[in-house]
Scaffold this motif. Structure first.
Motif: not given
Length: 321
Positions: A136-143, A180-194
């Motif tokens: 969902p967001g750029a890899v290598g941009r944690p901010q 590595e990324v600024s958002f969507v870090h967990t399975v629960a957050e991935a399901r929320h994003y979906i």
């Protein structure tokens, strides 16, 4: 006194062996083992196929390297190699940097991500792949840019959701660790994003155990939580090296996958041992170290299959454990 994670391990182990005892016929198939080749660096695709074929690996996750209309693997050549080496494509590893960021606050970077996805969806279909990985967001941009990243990313992905559905390619959303990324870090957050995208063409998850060990309370439980959404699981040991070279609990991961019937589906276990660090993407441009790469592949597949067979043959389990 049993530690909390051990209690969770024990519960998964108990469920696995109860299911194995009750329905042994459903365990005749083995987990489908693939390999993500973008970590091989800048080498001819034929060399990647040869290495995997030598290790008796029959699926490949291809580097999504169509960064422009004149770049990336050619369909004709790729299909010829697949036929020559008797291999199939599990999926394509989508690559998302600050230059093609679904969540960017620069419209041109979002458009670049959309155009990139269009090219990769078409390529994935033409080479017979099942899924395309989406970050969902750029890899290598944690901010974070701001507090609207999720909304912009979901809106961008929705633009191509019809194509995923039309081409019958699974959009596999990958949660990535916060380093590595600024958002969507967990399975629960991935399901929320979906749910935020809210489209039938975007319904799947690409897990990664290296990220999961940082972000999830328990990797096995996270796999169970992902359920039917999980279509691919990237693997590496705790040091992001070859399987068996660290302290990752491979057994619990394997048992959790069987509990969600991962072995019965077009779903894949795909090592991606990239080494530690905040931004792994430079690996795709590196000069290949053939000896190291051969070791990563041979060690990972042999160790994984060894643990899988051990578990399926009882694994020393007794009912009073």
């Amino acid at each position: 006194m049993t530690q909390n994670y051990e209690k969770k391990n024990k519960q998964i182990r108990k469920r696995f062996y109860e299911l194995l005892e009750k329905h042994p016929d459903s365990f005749t198939k083995r987990l489908k083992f693939s390999w993500s080749n973008w970590g091989f660096g800048f080498e001819p695709l034929k060399d990647s196929f040869h290495r995997l074929h030598q290790a008796d690996i029959r699926y490949i996750e291809l580097h999504g390297n169509h960064y422009g209309k004149d770049l990336g693997y050619r369909v004709k050549e790729t299909k010829q190699l697949l036929e020559s080496y008797d291999m199939s494509v599990s999926g394509v590893c989508g690559m998302f940097s600050a230059e093609n960021d679904l969540s960017s606050n620069a419209p041109g970077k979002r458009q670049a991500a959309i155009d990139y996805l269009k090219r990769e969806i078409e390529f994935t279909k033409e080479v017979g792949g099942h899924y395309l990985l989406v970050v969902p967001g750029a890899v290598g941009r944690p901010q974070a840019y701001d507090d609207m990243e999720l909304e912009r990313s979901a809106d961008s992905l929705l633009t191509v959701a019809d194509l995923f559905q039309e081409y019958e390619i699974k959009a596999a959303v990958e949660p990535v660790r916060a380093a590595e990324v600024s958002f969507v870090h967990t399975v629960a957050e991935a399901r929320h994003y979906i749910r935020k995208v809210n489209h039938k063409g975007v319904q799947h998850i690409n897990g990664d155990v290296y990220h999961m060990q940082s972000e999830e309370a328990h990797i096995g439980e996270a796999i169970l939580e992902a359920e039917d959404h999980l279509v691919n699981l990237h693997m590496a040991d705790s040091n992001r090296g070859a399987l068996g070279d660290g302290h990752m609990d491979i057994d619990t991961i394997i048992m959790a996958l069987y509990l969600i019937d991962f072995h019965q589906k077009a779903a894949f276990v795909t090592p991606e041992p990239l080494g530690p660090g905040g931004d792994p993407y430079p690996a795709m441009h590196a000069k290949p170290d053939q000896e190291k790469l051969n070791y990563l592949v041979q060690q990972s597949v042999s160790y994984f299959r060894e643990r899988e067979e051990y578990l399926l043959n009882g694994g020393g389990y007794t009912k009073n454990q």
